[in-house]
Design a protein around this motif. Structure first.
Motif, PDB file in Angstrom:
ATOM      1  N   ALA A   1       0.830  -1.221  -0.277  1.00 30.56           N
ATOM      2  CA  ALA A   1       0.054  -0.086   0.112  1.00 30.56           C
ATOM      3  C   ALA A   1       0.845   1.397   0.061  1.00 30.56           C
ATOM      4  CB  ALA A   1      -0.683   0.046   1.289  1.00 30.56           C
ATOM      5  N   PRO A   2       0.290   2.258  -0.710  1.00 35.95           N
ATOM      6  CA  PRO A   2       1.327   3.559  -0.864  1.00 35.95           C
ATOM      7  C   PRO A   2       1.147   4.259   0.675  1.00 35.95           C
ATOM      8  CG  PRO A   2      -0.440   3.753  -2.269  1.00 35.95           C
ATOM      9  CD  PRO A   2      -0.559   2.214  -1.819  1.00 35.95           C
ATOM     10  N   ALA A   3       2.118   5.008   0.887  1.00 36.42           N
ATOM     11  CA  ALA A   3       1.940   5.721   2.010  1.00 36.42           C
ATOM     12  C   ALA A   3       0.669   6.450   2.062  1.00 36.42           C
ATOM     13  CB  ALA A   3       3.316   6.687   2.307  1.00 36.42           C
ATOM     14  N   THR A   4       0.311   7.102   1.161  1.00 36.73           N
ATOM     15  CA  THR A   4      -0.919   8.071   1.250  1.00 36.73           C
ATOM     16  C   THR A   4      -1.994   7.197   1.540  1.00 36.73           C
ATOM     17  OG1 THR A   4      -1.333   7.633  -1.264  1.00 36.73           O
ATOM     18  CG2 THR A   4      -0.279   9.448  -0.545  1.00 36.73           C
ATOM     19  N   ALA A   5      -2.237   5.840   1.282  1.00 37.87           N
ATOM     20  CA  ALA A   5      -3.330   4.719   1.580  1.00 37.87           C
ATOM     21  C   ALA A   5      -3.140   4.487   3.233  1.00 37.87           C
ATOM     22  CB  ALA A   5      -3.523   3.685   0.853  1.00 37.87           C
ATOM     23  N   VAL A   6      -1.923   4.179   3.593  1.00 41.54           N
ATOM     24  CA  VAL A   6      -1.706   3.875   5.157  1.00 41.54           C
ATOM     25  C   VAL A   6      -2.248   5.120   6.056  1.00 41.54           C
ATOM     26  CG1 VAL A   6      -0.315   3.099   6.704  1.00 41.54           C
ATOM     27  CG2 VAL A   6      -0.190   2.103   4.404  1.00 41.54           C
ATOM     28  N   GLU A   7      -1.602   6.280   5.566  1.00 39.32           N
ATOM     29  CA  GLU A   7      -1.854   7.555   6.385  1.00 39.32           C
ATOM     30  C   GLU A   7      -2.953   7.971   6.634  1.00 39.32           C
ATOM     31  OE1 GLU A   7       1.005  10.286   4.529  1.00 39.32           O
ATOM     32  OE2 GLU A   7       2.800   9.316   5.161  1.00 39.32           O
ATOM     33  N   ALA A   8      -3.947   7.349   5.597  1.00 36.83           N
ATOM     34  CA  ALA A   8      -5.384   7.934   5.731  1.00 36.83           C
ATOM     35  C   ALA A   8      -6.214   6.848   6.406  1.00 36.83           C
ATOM     36  CB  ALA A   8      -5.711   8.053   4.117  1.00 36.83           C
ATOM     37  N   SER A   9      -5.489   5.808   6.794  1.00 37.02           N
ATOM     38  CA  SER A   9      -6.425   4.848   7.747  1.00 37.02           C
ATOM     39  C   SER A   9      -6.864   5.515   8.963  1.00 37.02           C
ATOM     40  CB  SER A   9      -5.617   3.664   8.066  1.00 37.02           C
ATOM     41  OG  SER A   9      -5.997   2.865   9.091  1.00 37.02           O
TER      42      SER A   9
ATOM     43  N   GLY B   1     -12.528   2.411   3.050  1.00 39.39           N
ATOM     44  CA  GLY B   1     -12.061   3.568   3.317  1.00 39.39           C
ATOM     45  C   GLY B   1     -10.965   4.009   1.960  1.00 39.39           C
ATOM     46  N   ALA B   2      -9.834   4.512   2.290  1.00 36.52           N
ATOM     47  CA  ALA B   2      -9.023   4.722   1.322  1.00 36.52           C
ATOM     48  C   ALA B   2      -8.102   3.890   0.884  1.00 36.52           C
ATOM     49  CB  ALA B   2      -7.912   6.008   1.922  1.00 36.52           C
ATOM     50  N   GLY B   3      -8.564   2.609   1.259  1.00 37.28           N
ATOM     51  CA  GLY B   3      -7.988   1.512   0.519  1.00 37.28           C
ATOM     52  C   GLY B   3      -6.710   0.709   0.970  1.00 37.28           C
ATOM     53  N   ALA B   4      -6.112   1.125   2.024  1.00 36.87           N
ATOM     54  CA  ALA B   4      -4.780   0.642   2.537  1.00 36.87           C
ATOM     55  C   ALA B   4      -4.935  -0.982   2.749  1.00 36.87           C
ATOM     56  CB  ALA B   4      -4.383   1.020   3.992  1.00 36.87           C
ATOM     57  N   ASP B   5      -6.066  -1.607   3.453  1.00 39.28           N
ATOM     58  CA  ASP B   5      -5.997  -2.892   3.553  1.00 39.28           C
ATOM     59  C   ASP B   5      -6.466  -3.796   2.369  1.00 39.28           C
ATOM     60  OD1 ASP B   5      -5.338  -2.685   6.341  1.00 39.28           O
ATOM     61  OD2 ASP B   5      -7.614  -2.011   6.890  1.00 39.28           O
ATOM     62  N   VAL B   6      -7.085  -2.994   1.483  1.00 34.32           N
ATOM     63  CA  VAL B   6      -7.468  -3.650   0.043  1.00 34.32           C
ATOM     64  C   VAL B   6      -6.002  -3.998  -0.560  1.00 34.32           C
ATOM     65  CG1 VAL B   6      -8.227  -3.271  -2.086  1.00 34.32           C
ATOM     66  CG2 VAL B   6      -9.577  -2.912  -0.147  1.00 34.32           C
ATOM     67  N   LEU B   7      -5.265  -2.907  -0.663  1.00 34.65           N
ATOM     68  CA  LEU B   7      -3.808  -2.775  -1.350  1.00 34.65           C
ATOM     69  C   LEU B   7      -2.757  -3.818  -0.789  1.00 34.65           C
ATOM     70  CD1 LEU B   7      -3.709   1.099  -2.354  1.00 34.65           C
ATOM     71  CD2 LEU B   7      -4.430  -1.053  -3.638  1.00 34.65           C
ATOM     72  N   ILE B   8      -2.859  -3.901   0.559  1.00 33.68           N
ATOM     73  CA  ILE B   8      -2.064  -4.550   1.365  1.00 33.68           C
ATOM     74  C   ILE B   8      -2.349  -6.090   0.831  1.00 33.68           C
ATOM     75  CG2 ILE B   8      -1.584  -5.785   3.467  1.00 33.68           C
ATOM     76  CD1 ILE B   8      -1.712  -2.856   4.556  1.00 33.68           C
ATOM     77  N   SER B   9      -3.636  -6.377   1.030  1.00 35.09           N
ATOM     78  CA  SER B   9      -4.327  -7.784   0.792  1.00 35.09           C
ATOM     79  C   SER B   9      -3.986  -8.137  -0.650  1.00 35.09           C
ATOM     80  CB  SER B   9      -5.679  -7.909   0.930  1.00 35.09           C
ATOM     81  OG  SER B   9      -6.038  -7.490   2.296  1.00 35.09           O
ATOM     82  N   ALA B  10      -3.997  -7.041  -1.721  1.00 36.59           N
ATOM     83  CA  ALA B  10      -3.723  -7.485  -3.457  1.00 36.59           C
ATOM     84  C   ALA B  10      -2.396  -8.033  -3.326  1.00 36.59           C
ATOM     85  CB  ALA B  10      -3.939  -6.255  -3.923  1.00 36.59           C
ATOM     86  N   ARG B  11      -1.522  -7.419  -2.706  1.00 38.03           N
ATOM     87  CA  ARG B  11      -0.083  -8.267  -2.867  1.00 38.03           C
ATOM     88  C   ARG B  11      -0.163  -9.551  -2.353  1.00 38.03           C
ATOM     89  NH1 ARG B  11       3.977  -8.482   1.018  1.00 38.03           N
ATOM     90  NH2 ARG B  11       6.205  -8.310   0.107  1.00 38.03           N
TER      91      ARG B  11
ATOM     92  N   ALA C   1      -9.553   5.847  -2.741  1.00 35.15           N
ATOM     93  CA  ALA C   1      -9.008   4.532  -2.808  1.00 35.15           C
ATOM     94  C   ALA C   1      -8.475   4.154  -4.150  1.00 35.15           C
ATOM     95  CB  ALA C   1     -10.169   3.498  -2.331  1.00 35.15           C
ATOM     96  N   ARG C   2      -9.216   4.624  -5.178  1.00 35.30           N
ATOM     97  CA  ARG C   2      -9.086   4.328  -6.522  1.00 35.30           C
ATOM     98  C   ARG C   2      -7.616   5.241  -7.078  1.00 35.30           C
ATOM     99  NH1 ARG C   2     -15.126   4.754  -7.679  1.00 35.30           N
ATOM    100  NH2 ARG C   2     -15.776   2.412  -7.600  1.00 35.30           N
ATOM    101  N   ALA C   3      -7.551   6.450  -6.525  1.00 34.41           N
ATOM    102  CA  ALA C   3      -6.213   7.150  -6.641  1.00 34.41           C
ATOM    103  C   ALA C   3      -5.017   6.227  -6.006  1.00 34.41           C
ATOM    104  CB  ALA C   3      -6.281   8.458  -6.204  1.00 34.41           C
ATOM    105  N   ASN C   4      -5.122   5.926  -4.929  1.00 29.01           N
ATOM    106  CA  ASN C   4      -4.227   5.080  -4.198  1.00 29.01           C
ATOM    107  C   ASN C   4      -3.979   3.533  -5.001  1.00 29.01           C
ATOM    108  OD1 ASN C   4      -3.562   6.632  -2.018  1.00 29.01           O
ATOM    109  ND2 ASN C   4      -5.529   6.024  -0.863  1.00 29.01           N
TER     110      ASN C   4
ATOM    111  N   THR D   1      -1.845   4.455  -8.005  1.00 29.99           N
ATOM    112  CA  THR D   1      -0.209   4.960  -7.296  1.00 29.99           C
ATOM    113  C   THR D   1       0.475   3.590  -7.241  1.00 29.99           C
ATOM    114  OG1 THR D   1      -0.902   6.926  -6.267  1.00 29.99           O
ATOM    115  CG2 THR D   1       1.128   5.765  -5.565  1.00 29.99           C
ATOM    116  N   ALA D   2      -0.436   2.613  -6.518  1.00 23.12           N
ATOM    117  CA  ALA D   2       0.082   1.265  -6.259  1.00 23.12           C
ATOM    118  C   ALA D   2       0.519   0.388  -7.384  1.00 23.12           C
ATOM    119  CB  ALA D   2      -0.687   0.470  -5.359  1.00 23.12           C
ATOM    120  N   GLY D   3      -0.165   0.620  -8.814  1.00 20.98           N
ATOM    121  CA  GLY D   3      -0.056   0.004  -9.980  1.00 20.98           C
ATOM    122  C   GLY D   3      -0.573  -1.508  -9.861  1.00 20.98           C
TER     123      GLY D   3
END
Length: 283
Positions: free
Chosen positions: A88-96, A120-130, A151-154, A157-159
């Motif tokens: 997860a990019p820092a912007t997603a985690v910081e928004a948790s 929310g801003a997607g942190a746990d989704v993006l961590i899970s995706a990896r 979340a979609r912007a994050n 960013t995460a690609g």
């Protein structure tokens, strides 16, 4: 537990609070990008060139920063160990705005399908995706357009290409029966208007034997009725929280087994964050 207000009123109040949080987060990100170019003073957690003390009462720039009756350590990005936030990019985690790290206990495996309730801003989704790659997929469900935009912007960013963010309610999950392997959530079920329905929906979309692993607030049995009836305390993750007994009962009635609730830290004089795990029954 009967709810003190109609469902629509609860949803509108929660949506307004977290839309405001998303807007502040987006403003903070933009301000930080500008500061990097202009070397101006950094913005605080409550927005550019402001201080939490100057925010209106109940404005909730961020639950971790301005949440009611909670320490700064109770919620948010500081709960994530750097190794747990990979993907997860820092912007997603910081928004948790969460009260825990459900991905730390969900035991995700490559190829699994995951649903994050209230993403929310997607942190746990993006961590899970990896963690579920290759071959896995992660859905994030949220009712707040401003959070979905973040979340979609994050995700961009995460690609990542194995995530999808859906707009909807926890009581009406827009996915087919038995379509996911794991349901996670981070301090959102307590915000729902009808928790037993949310848990039945979680069981519906899980495959038999599927896992439920969430962080949520658990209320003490003696939580004051005045807190229960405070709309700001509801949107602040306390007033709507189930007790341990109520959560266990609702999970069992929804068809879950192997229910385990472990308190992690206090977030209020009469409430705690907890990891809640269960398994959808095989039949």
């Amino acid at each position: 537990m009967s709810e003190p207000w109609p469902t629509d009123q609860i949803r509108d109040n929660v949506r307004a609070r977290y839309a405001a949080s998303a807007t502040r987060i987006a403003t903070r990100i933009a301000a930080r990008q500008s500061e990097a170019a202009t070397a101006t003073a950094p913005s605080s957690c409550c927005g550019p060139a402001t201080d939490a003390a100057t925010e209106p009462a109940g404005s909730s720039c961020s639950t971790s920063c301005c949440g009611p009756a909670a320490t700064e350590e109770s919620f948010g990005a500081q709960l994530y160990d750097p190794t747990e936030a990979q993907g997860a990019p820092a912007t997603a985690v910081e928004a948790s705005l969460g009260c825990g790290v459900p991905t730390a206990v969900a035991d995700l495996k490559p190829g699994e399908t995951v649903l994050d309730l209230g993403s929310g801003a997607g942190a746990d989704v993006l961590i899970s995706a990896r963690r579920v790659a290759p071959g896995g997929r992660v859905y994030g469900l949220d009712m707040t357009p401003e959070m979905l935009q973040l979340a979609r912007a994050n995700a961009e960013t995460a690609g990542v290409d194995n995530v999808e963010f859906l707009q909807g309610y926890l009581e009406q999950i827009p996915l087919p029966d038995a379509s996911v392997d794991v349901v996670i959530s981070n301090c959102v079920i307590n915000l729902a208007a009808d928790k037993p329905v949310v848990l039945r929906e979680a069981a519906r979309v899980l495959r038999p034997g599927g896992r439920f692993a969430v962080s949520d607030v658990i209320a003490d049995p003696n939580l004051d009725p005045s807190v229960r009836s405070d709309p700001d305390a509801w949107s602040g993750c306390v007033a709507g929280a189930l007790t341990r007994t109520d959560f266990e009962t609702a999970l069992a009635e929804a068809g879950f087994v192997d229910i385990d609730i472990n308190e992690t830290h206090r977030v209020h004089d009469h409430a705690a964050s907890a990891i809640v795990r269960a398994t959808r029954a095989e039949t």
